[in-house]
Motif scaffolding. Structure first.
Motif, PDB file in Angstrom:
ATOM      1  N   LEU A 196       0.842  -1.199   0.000  1.00  0.00           N
ATOM      2  CA  LEU A 196       0.000   0.000   0.000  1.00  0.00           C
ATOM      3  C   LEU A 196       0.877   1.249   0.000  1.00  0.00           C
ATOM      4  O   LEU A 196       0.654   2.169  -0.788  1.00  0.00           O
ATOM      5  CB  LEU A 196      -0.891  -0.029   1.238  1.00  0.00           C
ATOM      6  N   PHE A 197       1.904   1.259   0.855  1.00  0.00           N
ATOM      7  CA  PHE A 197       2.796   2.415   0.909  1.00  0.00           C
ATOM      8  C   PHE A 197       3.490   2.610  -0.432  1.00  0.00           C
ATOM      9  O   PHE A 197       3.583   3.727  -0.937  1.00  0.00           O
ATOM     10  CB  PHE A 197       3.851   2.234   2.002  1.00  0.00           C
ATOM     11  N   ILE A 198       3.972   1.504  -1.012  1.00  0.00           N
ATOM     12  CA  ILE A 198       4.675   1.597  -2.290  1.00  0.00           C
ATOM     13  C   ILE A 198       3.774   2.231  -3.337  1.00  0.00           C
ATOM     14  O   ILE A 198       4.153   3.189  -4.021  1.00  0.00           O
ATOM     15  CB  ILE A 198       5.138   0.209  -2.763  1.00  0.00           C
ATOM     16  N   LEU A 199       2.548   1.710  -3.453  1.00  0.00           N
ATOM     17  CA  LEU A 199       1.659   2.206  -4.498  1.00  0.00           C
ATOM     18  C   LEU A 199       1.272   3.659  -4.235  1.00  0.00           C
ATOM     19  O   LEU A 199       1.238   4.479  -5.152  1.00  0.00           O
ATOM     20  CB  LEU A 199       0.407   1.333  -4.571  1.00  0.00           C
ATOM     21  N   PHE A 200       1.005   3.963  -2.967  1.00  0.00           N
ATOM     22  CA  PHE A 200       0.632   5.338  -2.632  1.00  0.00           C
ATOM     23  C   PHE A 200       1.756   6.304  -3.007  1.00  0.00           C
ATOM     24  O   PHE A 200       1.535   7.318  -3.670  1.00  0.00           O
ATOM     25  CB  PHE A 200       0.328   5.440  -1.133  1.00  0.00           C
ATOM     26  N   SER A 246      18.283   3.477  -7.512  1.00  0.00           N
ATOM     27  CA  SER A 246      17.110   2.605  -7.636  1.00  0.00           C
ATOM     28  C   SER A 246      17.505   1.204  -8.058  1.00  0.00           C
ATOM     29  O   SER A 246      16.914   0.224  -7.592  1.00  0.00           O
ATOM     30  CB  SER A 246      16.132   3.165  -8.656  1.00  0.00           C
ATOM     31  N   ALA A 247      18.503   1.130  -8.938  1.00  0.00           N
ATOM     32  CA  ALA A 247      18.936  -0.191  -9.386  1.00  0.00           C
ATOM     33  C   ALA A 247      19.502  -0.973  -8.209  1.00  0.00           C
ATOM     34  O   ALA A 247      19.288  -2.179  -8.085  1.00  0.00           O
ATOM     35  CB  ALA A 247      19.971  -0.067 -10.492  1.00  0.00           C
ATOM     36  N   TYR A 248      20.189  -0.268  -7.319  1.00  0.00           N
ATOM     37  CA  TYR A 248      20.723  -0.940  -6.137  1.00  0.00           C
ATOM     38  C   TYR A 248      19.579  -1.484  -5.278  1.00  0.00           C
ATOM     39  O   TYR A 248      19.654  -2.617  -4.773  1.00  0.00           O
ATOM     40  CB  TYR A 248      21.584   0.045  -5.341  1.00  0.00           C
ATOM     41  N   ALA A 249      18.515  -0.688  -5.142  1.00  0.00           N
ATOM     42  CA  ALA A 249      17.363  -1.162  -4.366  1.00  0.00           C
ATOM     43  C   ALA A 249      16.701  -2.343  -5.054  1.00  0.00           C
ATOM     44  O   ALA A 249      16.300  -3.308  -4.396  1.00  0.00           O
ATOM     45  CB  ALA A 249      16.363  -0.034  -4.161  1.00  0.00           C
ATOM     46  N   GLU A 255      11.849  -7.122  -0.780  1.00  0.00           N
ATOM     47  CA  GLU A 255      11.756  -6.954   0.669  1.00  0.00           C
ATOM     48  C   GLU A 255      12.402  -5.647   1.096  1.00  0.00           C
ATOM     49  O   GLU A 255      11.842  -4.891   1.890  1.00  0.00           O
ATOM     50  CB  GLU A 255      12.468  -8.120   1.352  1.00  0.00           C
ATOM     51  N   ALA A 256      13.582  -5.392   0.534  1.00  0.00           N
ATOM     52  CA  ALA A 256      14.275  -4.145   0.868  1.00  0.00           C
ATOM     53  C   ALA A 256      13.472  -2.948   0.380  1.00  0.00           C
ATOM     54  O   ALA A 256      13.381  -1.924   1.069  1.00  0.00           O
ATOM     55  CB  ALA A 256      15.667  -4.130   0.258  1.00  0.00           C
ATOM     56  N   ILE A 257      12.853  -3.068  -0.799  1.00  0.00           N
ATOM     57  CA  ILE A 257      12.051  -1.956  -1.308  1.00  0.00           C
ATOM     58  C   ILE A 257      10.873  -1.701  -0.378  1.00  0.00           C
ATOM     59  O   ILE A 257      10.536  -0.560  -0.062  1.00  0.00           O
ATOM     60  CB  ILE A 257      11.564  -2.252  -2.745  1.00  0.00           C
ATOM     61  N   GLY A 258      10.253  -2.803   0.078  1.00  0.00           N
ATOM     62  CA  GLY A 258       9.131  -2.659   1.000  1.00  0.00           C
ATOM     63  C   GLY A 258       9.551  -1.967   2.283  1.00  0.00           C
ATOM     64  O   GLY A 258       8.848  -1.092   2.793  1.00  0.00           O
ATOM     65  N   ARG A 259      10.719  -2.332   2.797  1.00  0.00           N
ATOM     66  CA  ARG A 259      11.187  -1.691   4.033  1.00  0.00           C
ATOM     67  C   ARG A 259      11.534  -0.235   3.790  1.00  0.00           C
ATOM     68  O   ARG A 259      11.263   0.623   4.626  1.00  0.00           O
ATOM     69  CB  ARG A 259      12.397  -2.434   4.579  1.00  0.00           C
ATOM     70  N   ASN A 260      12.138   0.029   2.633  1.00  0.00           N
ATOM     71  CA  ASN A 260      12.401   1.429   2.287  1.00  0.00           C
ATOM     72  C   ASN A 260      11.105   2.221   2.306  1.00  0.00           C
ATOM     73  O   ASN A 260      11.061   3.337   2.815  1.00  0.00           O
ATOM     74  CB  ASN A 260      13.001   1.533   0.886  1.00  0.00           C
ATOM     75  N   ALA A 261      10.047   1.615   1.743  1.00  0.00           N
ATOM     76  CA  ALA A 261       8.765   2.309   1.689  1.00  0.00           C
ATOM     77  C   ALA A 261       8.253   2.563   3.100  1.00  0.00           C
ATOM     78  O   ALA A 261       7.739   3.648   3.397  1.00  0.00           O
ATOM     79  CB  ALA A 261       7.759   1.499   0.884  1.00  0.00           C
ATOM     80  N   ASP A 262       8.408   1.576   3.976  1.00  0.00           N
ATOM     81  CA  ASP A 262       8.008   1.762   5.370  1.00  0.00           C
ATOM     82  C   ASP A 262       8.719   2.943   5.989  1.00  0.00           C
ATOM     83  O   ASP A 262       8.146   3.715   6.743  1.00  0.00           O
ATOM     84  CB  ASP A 262       8.381   0.507   6.178  1.00  0.00           C
ATOM     85  N   PHE A 316      12.228   7.638  -5.631  1.00  0.00           N
ATOM     86  CA  PHE A 316      13.141   6.505  -5.553  1.00  0.00           C
ATOM     87  C   PHE A 316      12.365   5.201  -5.320  1.00  0.00           C
ATOM     88  O   PHE A 316      12.640   4.179  -5.968  1.00  0.00           O
ATOM     89  CB  PHE A 316      14.124   6.795  -4.431  1.00  0.00           C
ATOM     90  N   ILE A 317      11.359   5.254  -4.457  1.00  0.00           N
ATOM     91  CA  ILE A 317      10.545   4.062  -4.192  1.00  0.00           C
ATOM     92  C   ILE A 317       9.848   3.630  -5.477  1.00  0.00           C
ATOM     93  O   ILE A 317       9.876   2.452  -5.862  1.00  0.00           O
ATOM     94  CB  ILE A 317       9.490   4.348  -3.104  1.00  0.00           C
ATOM     95  N   GLY A 318       9.228   4.607  -6.168  1.00  0.00           N
ATOM     96  CA  GLY A 318       8.499   4.281  -7.385  1.00  0.00           C
ATOM     97  C   GLY A 318       9.411   3.692  -8.442  1.00  0.00           C
ATOM     98  O   GLY A 318       9.110   2.679  -9.067  1.00  0.00           O
TER      99      GLY A 318
END
Lengths: 271, 377
Positions: free
Chosen positions: B15-19, B132-135, B141-148, B282-284
């Motif tokens: 949800l956070f990622i999409l938002f 972003s490529a590093y993420a 999982e890391a992207i999700g945590r970044n979003a958090d 960056f998340i997107g």
């Protein structure tokens, strides 16, 4: 590979006891006064026993201050270089005039100045640690009073840079676990380089890489940034601020899952 | 590669990622204002486009809930056969890459116009793409945590900048309401709907989510939040700048923030808004890149997508630079009459093929005398 400590080294029995009560593990070995606490994370490394011994508002304030200090010790010199070189508009005009007036006549670029002073400071710190206790203070007198003051008078560095470096140093001393202060000491130089080349965008780039690195890092299976990322709302009670003792009902979810209940509900003292 | 297949993120993280993904693009360009000619009724366009986007998201994601542990590339192969499904998957893979490239372009244009007029575009795009490529390399999982981690910072900043706009808003600038009828409002809502082109990421992420059956619901919640922010942002921008100047500027929201002056000390703080916004971008970007890579590795039956990260980042940078000659070209592309058909075609082609296939299959199986009974997965 990481710069950040994945174990927590401590000599303090209260720290070990608190960690055991959270469901973490302490490793003792022969021949050393230190115990290793695992798993650990950024949050655990920024907690200090005093947060719990003092009254709630004081403890919470100290905790929040320490998080802030960690951020400062990481990015303050870099941000200073970035703002002075690229983003004058962020500073109030009068402040910027002061800074440029102080820089008048300084022969080096800001980034070089900052790196020079940071290196000098690291040197002083290392020398102060290695010397016997009786001679140790002499280093701080020579370093702080003579070198700092003389370099400003000689016009080699600007006073603002000395303030920035001193602030950073004080902030990095506030880390309760020494091994957490070390990565910040090293990464600081990277942030200065990034800030000097691309300004705040560079700082942001560094932070993004650092964030991704920290969120993919695990200490013995536990995510390093828990409970912030992944977000565990229940465990936020003991992070940036701490709540009342009687409100900390549950143990941390990731380590204390075997016996999640710490105490009964409704322990709040009645007046 | 077991560690990759077992990567899980929470529905909250999705949800956070999409938002974040949606909000960053949508408020920076404010397509309700700049693309159509809804003018002071942009807020109404934002609400209308919410309904449209929610329907589109359902059409895209609903089939995935029938196959909770498969991505679109995998269940497509079950439905229409290996080769056709792989060819069809390229539609979404292209959409992911295109979204990433356009995001990257918009981000670098914002920074170049606002802060680094002398810096080449490719430098900023390159740095962001590398991060972003590093993420993407670190995994979902890391992207999700970044979003958090990023979400609270991002959300608070947007909220603060909207609140800071209140003292300078003149509500008379929002009048006359719906003066020219509904048509401009409806036309203005098309471009924000085309940005739903980001939503197909759920067809790749869904199997990595803890409760894949609720993915559509999660998506709709994210869209609800994003469109509330969009409505508020268009109200604030029009209220502070006025409809005509706002519609003429390239990045109306940032221009609005630039116009805010709270006190002597707190002026020109747009850099402090752009930093969290960059975190959001960056998340997107990393999500789009991850989905493109993951999908590509599944199309070619690779065991790991990681070797593709570098080349894909390079392609993304190149595409972002060559996608448009300048920001005005990109902007004219986002007019409803060009962006509309393009994005709708990309978005709806896979579901339009896979839904009939799925229904036909189910019908065949229900018929007495069919070859196999039971659910095929």
């Amino acid at each position: 590979m990481t710069l950040f400590p994945l174990t927590e080294r401590t000599e303090k029995p209260d720290r070990v006891a608190a960690a055991l009560l959270e469901g973490r593990v302490a490793i003792f070995t022969d021949g050393t006064p230190f115990a290793l606490i695992v798993p650990t994370g950024l949050n655990a490394l920024l907690q200090a026993p005093d947060d719990y011994y003092e009254r709630l508002p004081i403890g919470s304030f100290l905790r929040a201050l320490r998080f802030f200090a960690f951020a400062v010790s990481l990015i303050l010199p870099g941000s200073y270089v970035a703002v002075v070189n690229f983003h004058h508009e962020l500073l109030p005009t009068v402040l910027f005039m002061r800074i440029s007036a102080a820089r008048e006549g300084v022969p080096f670029p800001t980034a070089f100045e900052v790196v020079l002073m940071e290196l000098l400071f690291e040197l002083l710190r290392e020398a102060g640690v290695r010397l016997p206790r009786a001679v140790g203070p002499a280093i701080s007198i020579v370093g702080a009073l003579i070198l700092g003051d003389a370099s400003i008078r000689a016009g080699i560095v600007s006073p603002v840079v000395v303030i920035i470096v001193a602030l950073t140093a004080i902030a990095s001393f506030s880390a309760p676990v020494f091994s957490l202060a070390i990565p910040a000491r090293l990464l600081r130089f990277l942030f200065v380089a990034l800030g000097a080349t691309v300004g705040l965008f560079g700082i942001q780039f560094g932070l993004l890489i650092l964030l991704t690195h920290l969120s993919s890092l695990r200490s013995f299976g536990q995510p390093y940034l828990a409970p912030f990322a992944p977000l565990i709302p229940r465990d936020l009670k003991d992070t940036l601020v701490r709540v009342w003792w009687w409100d900390m009902i549950a143990r941390p979810r990731l380590t204390g899952f075997r016996e999640p209940k710490r105490q009964d509900r409704g322990q709040r003292p009645r007046r | 590669m077991s560690c990759i297949s077992t990567e899980k993120i929470d529905n909250r993280q999705l949800l956070f990622i999409l938002f974040i993904m949606r909000t960053t693009v949508i408020i920076s360009t404010l397509p309700v204002l700049t693309a159509g000619n809804a003018a002071q009724d942009a807020w109404a366009s934002a609400l209308v486009s919410y309904v449209g986007s929610a329907i589109l998201a359902t059409a895209i994601g609903a089939l995935g809930t029938r196959f909770p542990d498969l991505t679109l590339i995998q269940y497509g192969q079950k439905l229409i056969g290996r080769t056709p499904a792989k060819i069809l998957s390229f539609v979404y893979l292209w959409a992911f890459l295109w979204v990433a490239a356009v995001d990257l372009r918009i981000y670098s244009e914002v920074l170049v116009t606002a802060f680094f007029p002398a810096t080449p575009l490719v430098f900023i795009a390159g740095a962001m793409a590398v991060a972003s490529a590093y993420a993407a390399y670190a995994g979902i999982e890391a992207i999700g945590r970044n979003a958090d981690f990023v979400f609270p910072i991002f959300f608070m900043t947007i909220l603060a900048s909207l609140l800071a706009a209140i003292p300078q808003m003149r509500l008379t600038r929002l009048q006359p309401v719906l003066a020219r009828g509904l048509k401009p409002v409806l036309v203005g809502s098309i471009t924000p709907m085309t940005i739903t082109l980001q939503v197909p990421v759920i067809t790749v992420i869904a199997p990595s989510v803890l409760r894949p059956k609720k993915v559509v619901k999660t998506t709709i919640w994210a869209l609800t939040g994003a469109h509330l922010v969009l409505t508020a942002a268009s109200l604030a921008t029009v209220g502070v700048l006025g409809a005509k100047p706002a519609a003429r500027s390239v990045f109306p929201f940032f221009r609005m923030i630039r116009a805010i002056r709270l006190t002597e000390f707190l002026e020109r703080f747009e850099a402090l808004v752009i930093l969290p916004w960059g975190l959001g971008m960056f998340i997107g970007l990393s999500t789009s890149l991850y989905c493109c890579l993951k999908g590509l590795s599944q199309v070619f039956d690779l065991s790991d997508y990681r070797p593709l990260v570098g080349p894909m980042a390079a392609i993304c940078i190149t595409l972002s630079i060559h996608a448009a000659a300048d920001i005005f070209q990109l902007r004219s592309f986002f007019r409803p009459e060009t962006a509309g058909p393009y994005a709708f075609l990309l978005m709806l082609a896979p579901p339009a093929v896979l839904w009939p296939a799925y229904l036909a299959r189910r019908w065949m199986r229900k018929r007495p005398g069919s070859r196999k009974g039971g659910r095929q997965r």
